[in-house]
Design an enzyme around this catalytic site. Structure first.
Site, PDB file in Angstrom:
ATOM      1  N   GLU A 185      12.079 -44.029  -5.280  1.00 31.95           N
ATOM      2  CA  GLU A 185      10.821 -43.526  -5.201  1.00 31.95           C
ATOM      3  C   GLU A 185      10.740 -42.285  -4.146  1.00 31.95           C
ATOM      4  O   GLU A 185      10.469 -41.180  -4.177  1.00 31.95           O
ATOM      5  CB  GLU A 185       9.460 -44.434  -5.465  1.00 31.95           C
ATOM      6  CG  GLU A 185       8.328 -43.551  -5.535  1.00 31.95           C
ATOM      7  CD  GLU A 185       7.729 -43.082  -4.409  1.00 31.95           C
ATOM      8  OE1 GLU A 185       6.756 -42.121  -4.564  1.00 31.95           O
ATOM      9  OE2 GLU A 185       8.043 -43.220  -3.403  1.00 31.95           O
ATOM     10  N   GLU A 186      11.080 -42.879  -3.064  1.00 38.31           N
ATOM     11  CA  GLU A 186      10.908 -42.060  -1.805  1.00 38.31           C
ATOM     12  C   GLU A 186      11.965 -40.853  -1.766  1.00 38.31           C
ATOM     13  O   GLU A 186      11.698 -40.020  -0.973  1.00 38.31           O
ATOM     14  CB  GLU A 186      10.803 -43.144  -0.860  1.00 38.31           C
ATOM     15  CG  GLU A 186       9.996 -43.843  -0.127  1.00 38.31           C
ATOM     16  CD  GLU A 186       8.830 -43.390  -0.138  1.00 38.31           C
ATOM     17  OE1 GLU A 186       8.426 -42.521   0.118  1.00 38.31           O
ATOM     18  OE2 GLU A 186       7.817 -44.453   0.186  1.00 38.31           O
ATOM     19  N   HIS A 244       7.335 -49.478  -6.042  1.00 43.96           N
ATOM     20  CA  HIS A 244       9.111 -48.961  -5.659  1.00 43.96           C
ATOM     21  C   HIS A 244       9.736 -49.806  -4.658  1.00 43.96           C
ATOM     22  O   HIS A 244       8.829 -50.293  -3.775  1.00 43.96           O
ATOM     23  CB  HIS A 244       9.113 -47.625  -5.268  1.00 43.96           C
ATOM     24  CG  HIS A 244       8.375 -47.315  -3.950  1.00 43.96           C
ATOM     25  ND1 HIS A 244       8.539 -47.139  -2.759  1.00 43.96           N
ATOM     26  CD2 HIS A 244       6.853 -46.854  -4.085  1.00 43.96           C
ATOM     27  CE1 HIS A 244       7.563 -46.934  -2.007  1.00 43.96           C
ATOM     28  NE2 HIS A 244       6.479 -46.510  -2.699  1.00 43.96           N
ATOM     29  N   HIS A 275       4.369 -44.155   5.823  1.00 46.36           N
ATOM     30  CA  HIS A 275       5.454 -43.479   6.437  1.00 46.36           C
ATOM     31  C   HIS A 275       5.171 -43.048   8.005  1.00 46.36           C
ATOM     32  O   HIS A 275       5.860 -42.397   8.648  1.00 46.36           O
ATOM     33  CB  HIS A 275       5.503 -41.993   5.948  1.00 46.36           C
ATOM     34  CG  HIS A 275       5.921 -41.995   4.331  1.00 46.36           C
ATOM     35  ND1 HIS A 275       6.375 -41.014   3.658  1.00 46.36           N
ATOM     36  CD2 HIS A 275       5.787 -42.832   3.462  1.00 46.36           C
ATOM     37  CE1 HIS A 275       6.635 -41.192   2.455  1.00 46.36           C
ATOM     38  NE2 HIS A 275       6.331 -42.454   2.510  1.00 46.36           N
ATOM     39  N   ASP A 284       3.148 -49.448   2.131  1.00 44.21           N
ATOM     40  CA  ASP A 284       3.956 -48.367   1.051  1.00 44.21           C
ATOM     41  C   ASP A 284       5.100 -49.010   0.766  1.00 44.21           C
ATOM     42  O   ASP A 284       6.310 -48.501   1.327  1.00 44.21           O
ATOM     43  CB  ASP A 284       3.854 -46.935   1.852  1.00 44.21           C
ATOM     44  CG  ASP A 284       4.565 -45.871   0.910  1.00 44.21           C
ATOM     45  OD1 ASP A 284       4.727 -46.295  -0.513  1.00 44.21           O
ATOM     46  OD2 ASP A 284       5.050 -44.893   1.358  1.00 44.21           O
ATOM     47  N   GLU A 324       1.048 -47.328  -7.036  1.00 47.34           N
ATOM     48  CA  GLU A 324       0.660 -47.432  -5.858  1.00 47.34           C
ATOM     49  C   GLU A 324      -0.525 -46.452  -5.620  1.00 47.34           C
ATOM     50  O   GLU A 324      -0.534 -45.218  -6.010  1.00 47.34           O
ATOM     51  CB  GLU A 324       1.875 -47.053  -4.786  1.00 47.34           C
ATOM     52  CG  GLU A 324       2.333 -45.875  -4.955  1.00 47.34           C
ATOM     53  CD  GLU A 324       3.506 -45.514  -4.053  1.00 47.34           C
ATOM     54  OE1 GLU A 324       3.454 -45.779  -2.774  1.00 47.34           O
ATOM     55  OE2 GLU A 324       4.491 -44.927  -4.336  1.00 47.34           O
ATOM     56  N   ASP A 368      11.926 -49.245  -2.509  1.00 50.37           N
ATOM     57  CA  ASP A 368      12.712 -48.721  -1.168  1.00 50.37           C
ATOM     58  C   ASP A 368      11.304 -48.230  -0.398  1.00 50.37           C
ATOM     59  O   ASP A 368      10.245 -48.258  -0.583  1.00 50.37           O
ATOM     60  CB  ASP A 368      13.255 -47.393  -1.792  1.00 50.37           C
ATOM     61  CG  ASP A 368      12.606 -46.356  -2.618  1.00 50.37           C
ATOM     62  OD1 ASP A 368      11.542 -46.842  -3.406  1.00 50.37           O
ATOM     63  OD2 ASP A 368      12.836 -45.205  -2.543  1.00 50.37           O
TER      64      ASP A 368
HETATM   65 ZN    ZN Z   1       5.129 -45.386  -1.742  1.00 48.81          ZN
END
Ligand code: ZN
Ligand code: NAG
Ligand code: NAG
Length: 441
Positions: free
Chosen positions: A173-174, A105, A411, A139, A201, A107
């Site tokens: 995705e997030e 992804h 995150h 990520d 991922e 983002d």
């Molecule tokens: Zn991710």
């Protein structure tokens, strides 16, 4: 043993030691240094929500892929065309075989710079530790660079894929993937790719074993509402709304403790149990000066985040909610929001088998071994990622990010990836792409 004969040798040894300790950039080959710089350049494009720079990411990735001779297509699934989905293709020699899809992804989640040791979008490379600090380092902005650099390596070795290899670089995705992979998976363009196997991922591993994910949990939301007799704050009586709600919460807490206990005892992975957590509670009567303290309200409410492993009997969970957590005879009602299907198109649990019944599994496993790696016991992801949309179609998909001996910082503040771990990932993908795209079975 290093023998020191004179002060000159000692000086030389000190200089050598210092240069090893400070890990100068020239410890890497020219190619490796360039690969780290590409990683940094991509991380510096801020694709964090709430306003990810998708145009900037596309402007970086498309020419990069084209410089490797890949075909590129940009898809858009929103009317305003502000959310590009990039499709990169390395055509195989046998187009009759199903293709391989590698996903990442574009983002990332936001970052709070004040809690970081280095600015989250500067991609600072700390030469002493080798760490590249940036939001997205793990990520999952390492992935496209590793995919593309692995292709560069394979091309340099004269390798030609038998199966076609696609790379999808997707928005949103997030924030759930609604305008990203969800629409892509339902599109004619996706069907036309004839995907046989997908890699998406995964997560960092604290040990020297790579982690691999073969499913993720269903995401449910549960709201329980209680009603009851209102009354004076001083009066004790049965059947007040808050009391009824507390009964519900107590039952849920008991269930939660049993599930969490299995994780704490090491009998189950965090993704292999039903998680249930209260996320809000609402009750009380408000007056302009605050909550009324001498009155028991006639309504109360609690919201739960509920995650169900795909292998769980969902009917059993629903019965439990109806009969134990929110029984009508206690003046409790509930509302259950279930996202996504619980079974794939063939009616099976939405997991990718990690045994002999899935030939892709052994190809993948052997590729990791040939790269000198080891796989940990396959896991169910506790949260959910884009590969679920592909599994729902009955297509096998694994979650994998080649990061061993690395703290899990997705995150989190100070997200980083070590340069050597990043570079090893490129080699690992060379083995994986070679194996998957040559598989004829
Ligand atoms: Zn991710
Ligand atoms: C349910 O609510 C009704 C109406 O307020 C009340 O009369 C009754 O006692 C309540 N019963 C329980 C078990 O809370
Ligand atoms: C392989 O795994 C799947 C899904 O986890 C399971 O349903 C199946 O029984 C397993 N098959 C074999 C041959 O072990």
């Amino acid at each position: 043993m290093l023998r020191l004969r004179c002060s000159h040798d000692l000086l030389l040894a000190v200089v050598l030691l210092a240069s090893v300790l400070s890990r100068p950039a020239d410890a890497f080959t020219e190619l490796e240094s360039a690969q780290i710089r590409l990683f940094q350049d991509y991380l510096r494009i801020c694709t964090a929500h709430p306003s990810p720079d998708y145009a900037g990411a596309a402007g970086f990735l498309l020419p990069y892929a084209e410089s490797l001779g890949l075909r590129t297509v940009t898809l858009q699934f929103t009317p305003c065309k502000s959310k590009p989905l990039l499709l990169l293709t390395w055509p195989g020699t046998d187009p009759s075989l199903s293709s391989i899809l590698l996903n990442s992804h574009l983002d990332s989640v936001p970052a709070e710079p004040e809690h970081w040791v280095h600015p989250p979008f500067a991609a600072h490379h700390d030469v002493a530790t080798g760490r590249v600090y940036a939001r997205g380092a793990q990520d999952d902005k390492c992935l496209p660079i590793q995919y593309l650099e692995a292709i560069r390596g394979l091309q340099a070795a004269g390798f030609a894929p038998t199966r076609t290899l696609h790379i999808s670089l997707v928005p949103d995705e997030e924030i759930g993937g609604r305008d990203g992979f969800e629409k892509f998976a339902q599109s004619e363009e996706f069907r036309a790719l004839n995907v046989g196997f997908m890699l998406d991922e995964g997560q960092a591993s604290l040990t020297d074993e790579f982690r691999v994910f073969y499913g993720d949990r269903l995401v449910w939301r549960l709201i329980v509402k209680a009603t009851g007799m209102p009354g004076h704050g001083s009066k004790m009586f049965d059947g007040a709304a808050v009391e009824n709600l507390m009964d519900c919460i107590e039952t849920v807490v008991g269930f939660r403790e049993a599930q969490f206990g299995m994780v704490k005892a090491g009998n189950r992975g965090p993704g292999e149990v039903v998680s249930v957590n209260p996320v809000y509670m609402k009750a009380g009567t408000l007056s302009p000066t605050g909550f009324v303290m001498n009155m028991q309200p006639s309504e109360a409410e609690v919201g739960f985040d509920l995650r169900i492993p795909p292998t769980e009997d969902v009917e059993h969970i629903i019965r439990r909610i109806k009969e134990e957590w929110a029984p009508a005879h206690k003046n409790l009602t509930y509302q259950l929001m279930k996202k996504g299907p619980t079974r794939d198109l063939a009616g099976r649990p939405i997991v990718t088998p990690t045994n002999a019944s899935n030939p892709w599994w052994s190809v993948f496993e052997h590729a990791i071994i040939s790269a000198g790696g080891k796989l940990a016991k396959p896991e169910i992801l506790s949260s959910s990622v884009d590969s679920r949309f592909v599994r729902q179609l009955g297509i096998p998909a694994l979650g994998f990010s080649p990061m061993t001996n690395t703290p899990i910082l997705l995150h989190d503040n100070n997200e980083f990836l070590e340069d050597k771990v990043f570079l090893r990932g490129i080699k690992v993908y060379e083995h994986i792409i070679r194996a998957l795209s040559s598989f004829r079975g």
